[in-house]
Design a protein around this motif. Structure first.
Motif, short mmCIF file in Angstrom:
data_model
loop_
_atom_site.label_atom_id
_atom_site.label_comp_id
_atom_site.label_asym_id
_atom_site.label_seq_id
_atom_site.Cartn_x
_atom_site.Cartn_y
_atom_site.Cartn_z
N GLU A 28 -87.64 -40.63 19.99
CA GLU A 28 -88.15 -39.33 19.25
C GLU A 28 -88.07 -37.97 20.60
OE1 GLU A 28 -89.00 -38.19 16.33
OE2 GLU A 28 -88.52 -40.27 15.54
N ILE A 29 -88.45 -38.22 21.70
CA ILE A 29 -88.00 -37.27 22.71
C ILE A 29 -86.76 -37.10 22.78
CG2 ILE A 29 -88.40 -36.90 25.34
CD1 ILE A 29 -90.93 -38.58 25.00
N GLU A 31 -84.15 -37.42 20.68
CA GLU A 31 -83.76 -36.61 19.42
C GLU A 31 -84.48 -35.15 19.55
OE1 GLU A 31 -84.91 -38.51 15.75
OE2 GLU A 31 -83.97 -40.27 16.62
N TRP A 32 -85.53 -34.88 20.18
CA TRP A 32 -86.10 -33.50 20.15
C TRP A 32 -85.10 -32.64 21.28
CZ3 TRP A 32 -87.88 -30.71 24.52
CH2 TRP A 32 -88.37 -29.43 24.20
N ARG A 35 -82.12 -31.67 19.50
CA ARG A 35 -82.37 -30.64 18.43
C ARG A 35 -82.39 -29.34 19.19
NH1 ARG A 35 -85.87 -34.35 16.10
NH2 ARG A 35 -87.55 -33.19 17.07
N VAL A 36 -83.40 -29.42 20.22
CA VAL A 36 -83.44 -27.82 20.97
C VAL A 36 -82.18 -27.47 21.48
CG1 VAL A 36 -84.70 -26.84 22.89
CG2 VAL A 36 -85.98 -28.44 21.32
#
Length: 90
Positions: A28-29, A31-32, A35-36
């Motif tokens: 999840e980190i 993927e973040w 995205r950013v």
């Protein structure tokens, strides 16, 4: 952590199973970060050329370990078309 756990279950990646730090939280980190890095800035439609992420805290603290692991794995998986630099300052 709660948001990550809920998101993992909502995505049906883990229907009724446990959420583990590696690979679920670190994934999840990562993927973040993706995205950013793809968010357009300053009114443009294109993603930025450079994305700087600062990981604060003390190396060795158990609270920061998922983030350190995620960045290490992200660097490994980034591929040859991307350049990922790690810098540690004391």
């Amino acid at each position: 952590m709660r948001k990550v756990c809920c998101r993992q279950r909502t995505k049906r990646r883990l229907p009724g199973k446990t959420v583990q730090v590696v690979p679920h939280i670190t994934g999840e980190i990562q993927e973040w970060i993706e995205r950013v890095a793809m968010n357009p800035v300053a009114g443009t439609e294109e993603p930025v050329d450079v994305c700087v992420i600062e990981l604060g805290g003390t190396i060795g603290d158990i609270e920061s370990m998922p983030f350190i692991e995620a960045l290490g794995h992200f660097s490994y998986c980034a591929g040859v078309d991307r350049e990922v630099k790690d810098a540690i300052r004391c």
